[in-house]
Write an enzyme that holds these catalytic residues in place. Structure first.
Site, short mmCIF file in Angstrom:
data_model
loop_
_atom_site.label_atom_id
_atom_site.label_comp_id
_atom_site.label_asym_id
_atom_site.label_seq_id
_atom_site.Cartn_x
_atom_site.Cartn_y
_atom_site.Cartn_z
N ASN A 45 0.82 -1.22 0.00
CA ASN A 45 0.00 0.00 0.00
C ASN A 45 0.85 1.27 0.00
O ASN A 45 0.37 2.34 0.34
CB ASN A 45 -0.91 0.01 1.23
CG ASN A 45 -1.81 -1.20 1.26
OD1 ASN A 45 -2.44 -1.54 0.27
ND2 ASN A 45 -1.87 -1.87 2.40
N HIS A 133 -13.33 -2.14 7.38
CA HIS A 133 -12.13 -2.91 7.75
C HIS A 133 -12.28 -3.61 9.10
O HIS A 133 -13.01 -3.15 9.98
CB HIS A 133 -10.95 -1.92 7.82
CG HIS A 133 -9.62 -2.54 8.01
ND1 HIS A 133 -8.94 -2.52 9.20
CD2 HIS A 133 -8.83 -3.22 7.13
CE1 HIS A 133 -7.78 -3.13 9.06
NE2 HIS A 133 -7.69 -3.56 7.82
N GLU A 177 -15.69 3.99 5.25
CA GLU A 177 -14.36 4.30 4.73
C GLU A 177 -14.58 5.26 3.57
O GLU A 177 -15.62 5.18 2.90
CB GLU A 177 -13.66 3.02 4.24
CG GLU A 177 -13.32 2.10 5.39
CD GLU A 177 -12.78 0.73 4.98
OE1 GLU A 177 -12.28 0.59 3.86
OE2 GLU A 177 -12.88 -0.19 5.80
N SER A 181 -11.11 -0.70 1.24
CA SER A 181 -9.80 -1.33 1.08
C SER A 181 -9.80 -2.53 0.15
O SER A 181 -8.78 -2.84 -0.44
CB SER A 181 -9.26 -1.74 2.44
OG SER A 181 -10.12 -2.69 3.04
N ASP A 206 -12.99 6.65 7.80
CA ASP A 206 -11.66 6.05 7.75
C ASP A 206 -11.05 6.39 6.38
O ASP A 206 -11.56 5.95 5.34
CB ASP A 206 -11.79 4.53 7.95
CG ASP A 206 -10.46 3.80 7.88
OD1 ASP A 206 -9.55 4.25 7.17
OD2 ASP A 206 -10.35 2.73 8.51
N HIS A 209 -7.02 4.63 2.92
CA HIS A 209 -6.57 4.45 1.54
C HIS A 209 -6.73 5.71 0.68
O HIS A 209 -6.39 5.70 -0.50
CB HIS A 209 -7.30 3.26 0.90
CG HIS A 209 -6.95 1.98 1.60
ND1 HIS A 209 -5.82 1.27 1.31
CD2 HIS A 209 -7.58 1.33 2.62
CE1 HIS A 209 -5.75 0.21 2.11
NE2 HIS A 209 -6.80 0.22 2.92
N LYS A 237 0.34 3.80 4.73
CA LYS A 237 0.07 3.44 3.34
C LYS A 237 0.72 4.49 2.43
O LYS A 237 1.93 4.50 2.31
CB LYS A 237 -1.43 3.24 3.15
CG LYS A 237 -1.93 2.18 4.17
CD LYS A 237 -3.32 1.75 3.99
CE LYS A 237 -3.85 0.99 5.20
NZ LYS A 237 -3.15 -0.26 5.49
C1 PLP Z 1 -9.48 0.77 5.93
C2 PLP Z 1 -8.35 0.48 6.87
N1 PLP Z 1 -8.37 1.04 8.09
C3 PLP Z 1 -7.37 0.81 8.97
C4 PLP Z 1 -6.31 0.02 8.66
C5 PLP Z 1 -5.23 -0.24 9.67
O1 PLP Z 1 -4.16 0.63 9.47
P1 PLP Z 1 -2.71 0.30 10.01
O2 PLP Z 1 -2.09 -0.60 9.00
O3 PLP Z 1 -2.05 1.63 10.11
O4 PLP Z 1 -2.86 -0.37 11.33
C6 PLP Z 1 -6.23 -0.57 7.40
C7 PLP Z 1 -5.06 -1.42 7.06
O5 PLP Z 1 -5.05 -2.28 6.26
C8 PLP Z 1 -7.29 -0.34 6.47
O6 PLP Z 1 -7.27 -0.91 5.27
#
Ligand code: PLP
Length: 385
Positions: A45, A133, A177, A181, A206, A209, A237
């Site tokens: 990512n 997520h 989100e 993701s 969130d 991405h 990411k």
């Molecule tokens: C939508 C989403 N939120 C949160 C996270 C978690 O983030 P981190 O990798 O910084 O723990 C991810 C990670 O894959 C994600 O895809």
């Protein structure tokens, strides 16, 4: 207990879903090295290639030299340094919010902030998109709240749930989100802002991405559609490093400093992490050329896959799924790509719904049009075999 653990692993293996960690190293030009082989990396990512950027590395080293290896304590004890406060001001300016907080990781932010929010009202209800997520699920499970999942991006379903249930609760939170993701599609933030306002609900977005990739100067989609009460995102990411942020009002920041267990009871992010955050926040607003190249690569891949008749869900971003349906097909295609030096992960249930196993292509601005051509011919070869 050990017998149960062994049995659980056997059940996973019997379903052919055993996962394992494998060492890989990111190298220049959107490649990774694994088992001595160079692979074209469509899995990570690191969307803007910042993980290997000299300024991030240099700033991390400088911060270690100036402030040491660790923060020493949690934020509320002695773990808050001037650097934390400076970064938080930088984040707030980047996101266009009054205040911000850094968190240890995106997972921890969602798992900690959502339960904290739920504590604010005597009876709280949460409405979350069904494709959010795992960390949001963890936050919802940890919250003392009733939780409803609405159909993915189906705002009529959200409205129906709000109309049916919201009035019996004191506090209402809607969670989405901004870029999903696994499907790589976006949420309609303007409509969600309006729905949240109509039902006196707080919108929680969130931006894991979207941060760095989308929106004016890469500030994410909430920067173009302000109104959410809480916006979280990661530095792990497109921002190339580690850690996460919450961008919000000063009131919300004060509340989380007092109520968010993940912040209060965990050691503050260390200097090296703050150094890479500081460098990424300087670089990202100026990376429009990289964002445009990334968008063009994504479009090239999507168009190629669609022309071959593949389902790419609603992808409009740098995340492009190629849905094959059956788990065995996703595994076979993943291996076929790997044999052609392409690292693109097969994603299967429980990460995605049954029957939607896929290859998830994550594009990166360090890749070239030729790399995407190479993927498209490899997929065509697999389809025609
Ligand atoms: C939508 C989403 N939120 C949160 C996270 C978690 O983030 P981190 O990798 O910084 O723990 C991810 C990670 O894959 C994600 O895809």
């Amino acid at each position: 207990m050990i017998d149960h653990i062994r049995q659980s692993l056997e059940t996973i293996a019997a379903k052919d879903r055993m996962r394992a960690v494998r060492a890989s190293e990111m190298t220049a030009g959107g490649r990774i090295e694994r088992d001595g082989c160079q692979l074209i990396d469509f899995s990570s990512n690191d969307y803007l290639g910042l993980a290997l950027h000299p300024l991030l590395k240099q700033r991390s080293c400088e911060f270690i030299e100036r402030f040491g290896a660790g923060a020493g304590a949690s934020r509320l004890i002695t773990g808050t340094s001037q650097a934390h406060e400076d970064i938080e001001r930088q984040i707030a300016a980047f996101k266009g919010t009054e205040a911000a907080l850094v968190m240890a990781s995106g997972w921890q932010a969602n798992a900690g902030v959502i339960p904290a929010l739920a504590k604010a009202a005597p009876r709280t209800v949460i409405f979350a998109d069904e494709l959010v997520h795992n960390s949001i699920h963890a936050g919802c499970r940890g919250a003392k709240a009733e939780v409803y999942f609405y159909r993915h991006n189906d705002l009529a379903d959200l409205q129906r749930l709000l109309n049916d249930t919201a009035s019996t609760f004191d506090g209402r939170v809607v969670i989405t989100e901004s870029v999903f993701s696994m499907d790589g599609d976006g949420a309609d933030l303007a409509a969600l802002n309006a729905i949240a306002a109509e039902h006196d609900a707080m919108l929680y977005v969130d931006e894991a991405h979207a941060t760095g990739v989308l929106g004016e100067r890469g500030a994410g989609l909430t920067a173009d559609h302000p109104g959410a009460g809480v916006v979280m995102g990661t530095f792990s990411k497109a921002l190339g490093g580690f850690g996460a942020y919450v961008a919000c009002s000063q009131l919300m920041r004060d509340y989380l400093v007092n109520m968010c267990a993940g912040l209060i009871f965990s050691t503050a992010p260390p200097p090296a992490v703050l150094g890479s955050m500081s460098a990424a926040l300087e670089l990202v607003p100026e990376m429009d050329a990289e964002r445009a190249h990334l968008a063009a690569l994504s479009e090239q891949l999507r168009e190629g896959l669609l022309a071959m008749g593949y389902d790419t869900r609603g992808s409009t971003t740098q995340i492009v799924p190629l849905v094959v349906g059956a788990e065995a097909d996703a595994l076979a295609l993943g291996q076929h790509l790997l044999d052609r030096s392409i690292a693109a992960l097969p994603i299967r249930p429980p990460t995605v719904p049954n029957g939607t196993s896929r290859i998830r292509f994550a594009l990166r601005s360090t890749l070239s049009r030729e790399d995407v051509d190479h993927v498209l011919s490899a997929v065509a070869e697999w389809r025609d075999a």
